[in-house]
Design a protein around this motif. Structure first.
Motif, PDB file in Angstrom:
ATOM      1  N   ASP A 104       0.872  -1.166   0.000  1.00 53.38           N
ATOM      2  CA  ASP A 104       0.000   0.000   0.000  1.00 53.38           C
ATOM      3  C   ASP A 104       0.910   1.217   0.000  1.00 53.38           C
ATOM      4  O   ASP A 104       1.531   1.539   1.010  1.00 53.38           O
ATOM      5  CB  ASP A 104      -0.894  -0.023   1.233  1.00 53.38           C
ATOM      6  CG  ASP A 104      -1.982   1.024   1.191  1.00 53.38           C
ATOM      7  OD1 ASP A 104      -1.995   1.839   0.250  1.00 53.38           O
ATOM      8  OD2 ASP A 104      -2.834   1.025   2.107  1.00 53.38           O
ATOM      9  N   ILE A 105       1.028   1.866  -1.168  1.00 52.12           N
ATOM     10  CA  ILE A 105       1.954   2.981  -1.315  1.00 52.12           C
ATOM     11  C   ILE A 105       1.164   4.247  -1.584  1.00 52.12           C
ATOM     12  O   ILE A 105       0.449   4.338  -2.587  1.00 52.12           O
ATOM     13  CB  ILE A 105       2.957   2.708  -2.462  1.00 52.12           C
ATOM     14  CG1 ILE A 105       3.753   1.444  -2.148  1.00 52.12           C
ATOM     15  CG2 ILE A 105       3.883   3.897  -2.661  1.00 52.12           C
ATOM     16  CD1 ILE A 105       4.638   0.984  -3.270  1.00 52.12           C
ATOM     17  N   ILE A 110      -1.361  -2.101  -4.193  1.00 53.56           N
ATOM     18  CA  ILE A 110      -0.759  -2.891  -5.259  1.00 53.56           C
ATOM     19  C   ILE A 110      -1.185  -4.331  -5.007  1.00 53.56           C
ATOM     20  O   ILE A 110      -0.902  -4.892  -3.948  1.00 53.56           O
ATOM     21  CB  ILE A 110       0.769  -2.757  -5.264  1.00 53.56           C
ATOM     22  CG1 ILE A 110       1.161  -1.304  -5.501  1.00 53.56           C
ATOM     23  CG2 ILE A 110       1.379  -3.681  -6.308  1.00 53.56           C
ATOM     24  CD1 ILE A 110       2.628  -1.029  -5.354  1.00 53.56           C
ATOM     25  N   LYS A 111      -1.875  -4.908  -5.988  1.00 54.94           N
ATOM     26  CA  LYS A 111      -2.394  -6.258  -5.836  1.00 54.94           C
ATOM     27  C   LYS A 111      -1.722  -7.186  -6.831  1.00 54.94           C
ATOM     28  O   LYS A 111      -1.366  -6.777  -7.924  1.00 54.94           O
ATOM     29  CB  LYS A 111      -3.908  -6.274  -6.048  1.00 54.94           C
ATOM     30  CG  LYS A 111      -4.661  -5.502  -4.990  1.00 54.94           C
ATOM     31  CD  LYS A 111      -6.143  -5.673  -5.139  1.00 54.94           C
ATOM     32  CE  LYS A 111      -6.824  -4.968  -3.979  1.00 54.94           C
ATOM     33  NZ  LYS A 111      -8.008  -5.644  -3.546  1.00 54.94           N
TER      34      LYS A 111
END
Length: 165
Positions: A104-105, A110-111
């Motif tokens: 998590d940015i 982001i998956k």
């Protein structure tokens, strides 16, 4: 389990985590090497934190190298030589592909696509794609991994819904 049943070992996590750890370990080693050339007062300020960082990065790298060993009884999840978890095929209720948040940015998730082994339908996988003792467990999605998990799940996981497209 049949005596001639072959075990298959799969890497469960993305390789880029190991590559990033190796990169930062080499960078830290270079900084420590430069720190050793400095005078004694400054050496401690660079070398000691560098050694601590090397230990942390090494531990992170070791923990991120996880494997899943598939056989006729179930799936054994390991990191290094430590047993992390063992799940029997008959305990699984769902074997499916799902998007798991790996980072998590700045508010953006982001998956990545993972194979998720659930003991209760619709269990939510943990962030990061790293397995722990508790379900659900994840295995990175590669053609080899999908084929191996599908083969074993269809053969042994009679209670599970299998959605591996």
């Amino acid at each position: 389990m049949q005596k001639n049943e072959e075990k298959k070992t799969l890497f469960t996590g993305p390789k880029y985590v190991v590559v990033l750890c190796l990169f930062f370990i080499l960078l830290t080693l270079a900084i420590v090497a430069v720190g050793l050339t400095l005078e004694m007062a400054h050496r401690f300020l660079i070398v000691f934190p560098g050694i601590v960082l090397l230990l942390i990065l090494g531990g992170l790298m070791v923990f991120s190298i996880q494997t899943a060993v598939l056989d006729g009884e179930g799936v054994l999840f390991r990191f290094c030589w430590f047993r992390l978890a063992f799940v029997r095929w008959e305990d699984l209720r769902a074997v499916e592909r799902d998007d798991v948040t790996v980072a998590d940015i700045a508010g953006f998730e982001i998956k990545k696509d993972f194979i998720v082994l659930r003991t209760i339908p619709r269990q939510t996988p943990r962030r990061g794609g790293i397995n722990r003792k508790d379900p659900p467990w994840v295995i990175k999605t590669t053609p080899k991994n999908v084929a191996a998990v599908r083969e074993y799940a269809e053969k042994y996981a009679k209670n599970a819904e299998i959605f591996l497209w």
